[in-house]
Design a protein around this motif. Structure first.
Motif, mmCIF file in Angstrom:
data_model
loop_
_atom_site.group_PDB
_atom_site.id
_atom_site.type_symbol
_atom_site.label_atom_id
_atom_site.label_comp_id
_atom_site.label_asym_id
_atom_site.label_seq_id
_atom_site.Cartn_x
_atom_site.Cartn_y
_atom_site.Cartn_z
ATOM 1 N N LYS A 193 0.836 -1.198 0.000
ATOM 2 C CA LYS A 193 0.000 0.000 0.000
ATOM 3 C C LYS A 193 0.871 1.249 0.000
ATOM 4 O O LYS A 193 0.661 2.175 -0.792
ATOM 5 N N ARG A 194 1.875 1.278 0.880
ATOM 6 C CA ARG A 194 2.775 2.432 0.942
ATOM 7 C C ARG A 194 3.582 2.553 -0.354
ATOM 8 O O ARG A 194 3.831 3.660 -0.843
ATOM 9 N N ARG A 195 3.986 1.425 -0.906
ATOM 10 C CA ARG A 195 4.763 1.450 -2.151
ATOM 11 C C ARG A 195 3.970 2.106 -3.274
ATOM 12 O O ARG A 195 4.486 2.948 -4.016
ATOM 13 N N GLN A 196 2.709 1.713 -3.396
ATOM 14 C CA GLN A 196 1.881 2.263 -4.461
ATOM 15 C C GLN A 196 1.588 3.737 -4.240
ATOM 16 O O GLN A 196 1.525 4.517 -5.191
ATOM 17 N N GLU A 197 1.409 4.137 -2.993
ATOM 18 C CA GLU A 197 1.220 5.558 -2.694
ATOM 19 C C GLU A 197 2.457 6.357 -3.080
ATOM 20 O O GLU A 197 2.359 7.454 -3.640
ATOM 21 N N LEU A 198 3.616 5.794 -2.789
ATOM 22 C CA LEU A 198 4.871 6.470 -3.105
ATOM 23 C C LEU A 198 5.069 6.585 -4.613
ATOM 24 O O LEU A 198 5.575 7.592 -5.114
ATOM 25 N N MET A 199 4.646 5.570 -5.346
ATOM 26 C CA MET A 199 4.824 5.558 -6.798
ATOM 27 C C MET A 199 3.832 6.480 -7.510
ATOM 28 O O MET A 199 4.157 7.071 -8.541
ATOM 29 N N GLN A 200 2.627 6.616 -6.949
ATOM 30 C CA GLN A 200 1.550 7.259 -7.688
ATOM 31 C C GLN A 200 1.197 8.657 -7.223
ATOM 32 O O GLN A 200 0.443 9.354 -7.904
ATOM 33 N N THR A 201 1.718 9.093 -6.083
ATOM 34 C CA THR A 201 1.331 10.400 -5.577
ATOM 35 C C THR A 201 2.553 11.246 -5.282
ATOM 36 O O THR A 201 3.678 10.759 -5.205
ATOM 37 N N THR A 202 2.304 12.536 -5.087
ATOM 38 C CA THR A 202 3.372 13.435 -4.657
ATOM 39 C C THR A 202 3.566 13.279 -3.164
ATOM 40 O O THR A 202 2.640 12.931 -2.434
ATOM 41 N N GLN A 203 4.729 13.544 -2.682
ATOM 42 C CA GLN A 203 5.008 13.398 -1.257
ATOM 43 C C GLN A 203 4.266 14.436 -0.423
ATOM 44 O O GLN A 203 4.174 14.316 0.790
ATOM 45 N N GLN A 204 3.711 15.474 -1.081
ATOM 46 C CA GLN A 204 2.925 16.462 -0.352
ATOM 47 C C GLN A 204 1.617 15.855 0.158
ATOM 48 O O GLN A 204 1.028 16.337 1.116
ATOM 49 N N GLU A 262 3.146 -4.324 -9.133
ATOM 50 C CA GLU A 262 4.373 -3.990 -9.865
ATOM 51 C C GLU A 262 4.113 -3.739 -11.348
ATOM 52 O O GLU A 262 4.557 -2.735 -11.911
ATOM 53 N N ALA A 263 3.394 -4.653 -11.999
ATOM 54 C CA ALA A 263 3.211 -4.564 -13.454
ATOM 55 C C ALA A 263 1.995 -3.729 -13.850
ATOM 56 O O ALA A 263 2.025 -3.038 -14.865
ATOM 57 N N LEU A 264 0.947 -3.795 -13.049
ATOM 58 C CA LEU A 264 -0.286 -3.087 -13.398
ATOM 59 C C LEU A 264 -0.439 -1.751 -12.680
ATOM 60 O O LEU A 264 -1.354 -0.991 -12.975
ATOM 61 N N GLY A 265 0.449 -1.494 -11.710
ATOM 62 C CA GLY A 265 0.404 -0.215 -11.008
ATOM 63 C C GLY A 265 -0.769 -0.061 -10.063
ATOM 64 O O GLY A 265 -1.161 1.055 -9.725
ATOM 65 N N LYS A 266 -1.334 -1.189 -9.622
ATOM 66 C CA LYS A 266 -2.452 -1.145 -8.687
ATOM 67 C C LYS A 266 -1.995 -1.731 -7.351
ATOM 68 O O LYS A 266 -0.830 -1.995 -7.162
ATOM 69 N N GLY A 267 -2.937 -1.922 -6.436
ATOM 70 C CA GLY A 267 -2.587 -2.536 -5.169
ATOM 71 C C GLY A 267 -2.562 -1.590 -3.989
ATOM 72 O O GLY A 267 -2.322 -2.004 -2.862
#
Length: 301
Positions: A193-204, A262-267
């Motif tokens: 969950k944290r990984r996907q948040e880090l990949m998909q959102t700004t740190q703000q 990892e591959a689909l960018g979900k999770g």
């Protein structure tokens, strides 16, 4: 009724409908799927044919679902500003999008807490666990979610408490195997969950993300997934050898969920990933079915 009055009523009805829908969304009923962890002790103790045990577990599930909805509301109230910076939450979450007013959310929260008070009459031991869950999540909303590592363990602890609530409901102890396996699996889900948040959102959008890296969280996820598989396999081979055929389903489920992230960018949401991915959903259904068959009286012999 004149035309002006009719126009006002027509305008008010959509607003009321939108607010009601927003309040339902605020409770996140689709996330109640997480509360099925309450049924784990019911299944693994073989009491799933006991009508009384089933009814007690169902009551615990309902109480935990109400408590979970209350924690979502508290968290959303606290996170309104940061959610507005999130590309998805700013549109999906009723408070961040303006669909529900904070005052309306607080009224709903008061109603949910009032319902939970009745739970002390029905299942006092389960409610003791739920109170611990509520307090833990209040600490999470206001402090722990800003602390690296502690935030992941807090999320994972919620799943462990669900299992404990299920055990309290049917008056059975939680085995050490179930505790450590649930903890490792929950840590894996929280890390992803944290990984996907880090990949998909700004740190703000979430301050704690600035203190993580994808590589670090990947190592957390790998360690947790390995632990979950290892402890589950040891539990099966030592305590429930008739369930050995369920191990491949667990292994495939871990692989598939990692592929989704990892591959689909979900999770980012395990519940949404489970509902949306047919292979993962079928794997979970097959695992449950195989467990029931193996643990069914005389059925696994």
């Amino acid at each position: 009724m004149n035309s002006n009055t009719s126009d006002k009523l027509d305008a008010a009805n959509p607003q009321k409908s939108s607010a009601l829908l927003g309040l339902i969304k605020l409770m996140r009923p689709h996330q109640w799927l997480k509360n099925t962890f309450v049924f784990a002790p019911l299944m693994f103790t073989g009491l799933f044919l006991d009508v009384v045990a089933i009814s007690e577990a169902l009551i615990a599930f309902v109480l935990f679902s109400i408590a979970a909805s209350a924690t979502y509301i508290v968290n959303d109230l606290q996170d309104i500003e940061s959610d507005r910076l999130h590309p998805v939450k700013s549109k999906k979450r009723p408070l961040a999008s303006g669909q529900v007013l904070p005052a309306q959310a607080k009224m709903l929260l008061a109603v949910l807490y009032a319902v939970l008070l009745i739970g002390f009459v029905v299942q006092p031991m389960v409610m003791a666990v739920i109170i611990a869950y509520l307090l833990l999540n209040v600490a999470y909303s206001f402090y722990l979610k800003h602390q690296p590592v502690l935030d992941i363990f807090t999320i994972a602890s919620g799943f462990v408490l669900r299992v404990y609530a299920g055990a309290m409901a049917i008056s059975v102890p939680v085995s050490s195997w179930m505790f450590v396996t649930t903890l490792c699996l929950a840590l894996y889900l929280a890390a992803i969950k944290r990984r996907q948040e880090l990949m998909q959102t700004t740190q703000q959008g979430r301050e704690v993300l600035a203190k993580y890296s994808v590589a670090l969280i990947d190592r957390y996820a790998e360690m947790s997934a390995t632990g979950a598989l290892l402890f589950y396999s040891l539990f099966v081979m030592n305590a429930r050898p008739e369930m050995v055929m369920t191990i491949p389903f667990v292994l495939f489920g871990l692989f598939r969920y990692w592929y989704i992230s990892e591959a689909l960018g979900k999770g980012e949401s395990p519940t949404e990933a489970l509902i949306a991915d047919k292979q993962l959903l079928l794997t979970v259904i097959a695992w449950i079915g195989t467990c029931l068959w193996a643990l069914w009286p005389q059925g696994g012999a």
